[in-house]
Design an enzyme around this catalytic site. Structure first.
Site, PDB file in Angstrom:
ATOM      1  N   ASN A  98      18.830  -7.949  49.964  1.00 46.47           N
ATOM      2  CA  ASN A  98      18.039  -8.733  50.913  1.00 46.47           C
ATOM      3  C   ASN A  98      18.075  -7.979  52.233  1.00 46.47           C
ATOM      4  OD1 ASN A  98      16.978 -10.556  52.692  1.00 46.47           O
ATOM      5  ND2 ASN A  98      18.400 -12.219  52.194  1.00 46.47           N
ATOM      6  N   ARG A 106      14.744  -9.191  47.464  1.00 42.97           N
ATOM      7  CA  ARG A 106      14.048 -10.308  48.101  1.00 42.97           C
ATOM      8  C   ARG A 106      12.894  -9.731  48.914  1.00 42.97           C
ATOM      9  NH1 ARG A 106      15.350 -13.380  53.544  1.00 42.97           N
ATOM     10  NH2 ARG A 106      13.842 -15.046  53.315  1.00 42.97           N
ATOM     11  N   HIS A 158      11.039 -19.847  51.705  1.00 44.84           N
ATOM     12  CA  HIS A 158      12.284 -20.391  51.109  1.00 44.84           C
ATOM     13  C   HIS A 158      12.082 -20.730  49.629  1.00 44.84           C
ATOM     14  CE1 HIS A 158      13.765 -22.085  55.253  1.00 44.84           C
ATOM     15  NE2 HIS A 158      14.306 -20.894  55.020  1.00 44.84           N
ATOM     16  N   ARG A 195      12.905 -22.411  66.061  1.00 42.42           N
ATOM     17  CA  ARG A 195      11.451 -22.496  65.839  1.00 42.42           C
ATOM     18  C   ARG A 195      10.974 -23.929  66.029  1.00 42.42           C
ATOM     19  NH1 ARG A 195      11.595 -19.824  60.064  1.00 42.42           N
ATOM     20  NH2 ARG A 195      13.491 -18.686  60.558  1.00 42.42           N
ATOM     21  N   GLU A 203      20.471 -18.338  46.773  1.00 41.94           N
ATOM     22  CA  GLU A 203      19.239 -17.575  46.607  1.00 41.94           C
ATOM     23  C   GLU A 203      19.503 -16.256  45.885  1.00 41.94           C
ATOM     24  OE1 GLU A 203      18.590 -18.713  50.856  1.00 41.94           O
ATOM     25  OE2 GLU A 203      16.515 -18.231  50.372  1.00 41.94           O
TER      26      GLU A 203
END
Ligand code: AMP
Length: 402
Positions: free
Chosen positions: A7, A93, A182, A243, A386
């Protein structure tokens, strides 16, 4: 059978070596500050006695290729030579697969080209993913490599859910639409929920809430995401660490007119200085909860806003799905914060959602139920993984020869 999961960020590489027979993580770590004079590497590995040992190292790493070579060397030095030699595959990823990739794919020149074409949609992420892919292809040319996309799980959203009500040409010319992110996390916890219930995923209606520094909600019907809160970019939807999530679309123009800030500055403000941080100055939920416990007014406000937004999405997705079997909490906040879970579900008893205070307050690293026994809707806490999901999808993709 071992899989290396990569990743990669613009100046970092996170990695895991996973043994797929035991699901054991043989090693994991992260290189940070690639390209700076002092790059750092944290590496943790499984020893023969079943315990983990960790080391921290520093040195100069010019680029991702050197970074990957450093990881290989440290893995070698910590007894993982054979595991790396016998890799079954490498799973990468990749943040944005656009509309091209609805599932993971074995990486070849055409795939690399397509990921490159998606750079305008993810200008920070896709280039970083590509440099790691190119480094891994150069270092492990004989190992099949798979790209697993954050956006792929949401690619089955119906058009009425993914279109913005803006001129249709923007979709045709510039690919303007909602994509969602996600995906590996939402997919992983959905599968885990089905395994927990001992029921086929096809039969379940789920609301999955990934609440971390980034946060998103998904409506999952029969194992497919039919709506999700993030959009063209990961800025839309829930309130996040830094955010803003959903805002009036005219807000950036209004700020530009009033403040004279450029669009780049406003973009940075909405991504990096908004959300929880924008309201109370902190984006770490532990700090915010502790300040709220001391009655800090802005910390309390940011918590109220955070939970209220989650509750609105639960209500919306309940309607979208026409009833649900479970609501699932995951991510750093979702897995660890009882107060966020209970407040986000407050007042939802008429939807069948009732949290049991005692179960909610009992921490565990396992999948667990936190609903009252008689509640028609289950509330589950499921630790996300993940990397494991990327590893699983890498094996499936290589085995199927896709
Ligand atoms: P993630 O991005 O999934 O790693 O999640 C990071 C977020 O999880 C940060 O806001 C952390 O403060 C939050 N977090 C981690 N542990 C806890 C905890 N015990 N209680 C509340 N928030 C937590």
């Amino acid at each position: 059978m071992n899989i290396l999961v990569i990743n990669s960020g613009s100046s970092s590489i996170k990695y895991q070596i996973v043994n797929m027979s035991s699901n054991n993580v043989l090693a994991s770590g992260v290189i940070e500050r690639i390209g700076e004079p002092q790059s750092s590497l944290k590496h943790k590995w499984l020893k023969a006695d079943g315990s983990y040992e960790e080391i921290s190292l520093t040195r100069e790493v010019a680029d991702h290729r050197e970074g990957l070579q450093w990881i290989t060397k440290v893995a070698d030095d910590t007894g993982l030579t054979q595991q790396l030699k016998g890799l079954f595959g490498i799973g990468h990823r990749v943040v944005h697969g656009g509309e091209v990739f609805q599932e993971p794919v074995i990486i070849n020149d055409k795939v690399i080209d397509a990921i490159r074409k998606m750079i305008p949609l993810a200008p920070l992420h896709n280039p970083a993913n590509l440099v790691a892919i190119e480094a891994a292809l150069a270092d492990y040319p004989e190992v099949p490599q798979v790209a697993v996309f954050d956006t792929a799980f949401h690619q089955e959203m119906p058009p009425y859910a993914f279109h913005y009500a803006v001129p249709y040409e923007l979709y045709k010319n510039y690919h303007v639409r909602r994509y969602g992110f996600h995906g590996t996390s939402h997919q992983f916890v959905s599968k885990q929920a089905a395994a927990y219930f001992g029921r086929p995923l096809k039969e379940l209606n789920l609301i999955t809430l990934h609440l971390g520094n980034g946060a998103s909600a998904s409506a999952v019907r029969g194992g497919k995401s039919i709506d999700t809160s993030m959009g063209l970019t990961p800025l839309e939807g829930l309130i996040m660490g830094t955010r803003c999530g959903d805002i009036d679309p005219s807000l950036p123009f209004y700020i530009a007119q009033r403040s004279g800030l450029s669009f780049n500055e406003i973009d940075c403000m909405l991504n990096k200085q908004s959300g929880l941080k924008g309201i109370c100055g902190a984006n770490d939920m532990r700090e915010i909860i502790s300040r709220a416990d001391g009655n800090d007014a802005l910390a309390l406000l940011s918590l109220d806003m955070f939970c209220y937004r989650i509750k609105k999405y639960i209500g919306a997705y309940y309607a979208v799905l026409g009833g649900i079997d479970a609501v699932i909490f995951t991510g750093g906040i979702g897995e660890n914060s009882a107060v966020i879970r209970s407040r986000s579900c407050e007042g939802l008893q008429r939807l069948g959602i009732s949290i049991d205070a005692e179960k909610n307050n009992s921490p565990s690293k396992e999948v667990r139920e936190i609903n009252q026994n008689a509640a028609p809707v289950k509330a589950l806490v499921i630790p996300t993984n993940e990397e494991l999901e990327i590893a699983v999808q890498t094996v499936e993709t290589i085995s199927a020869g896709k």
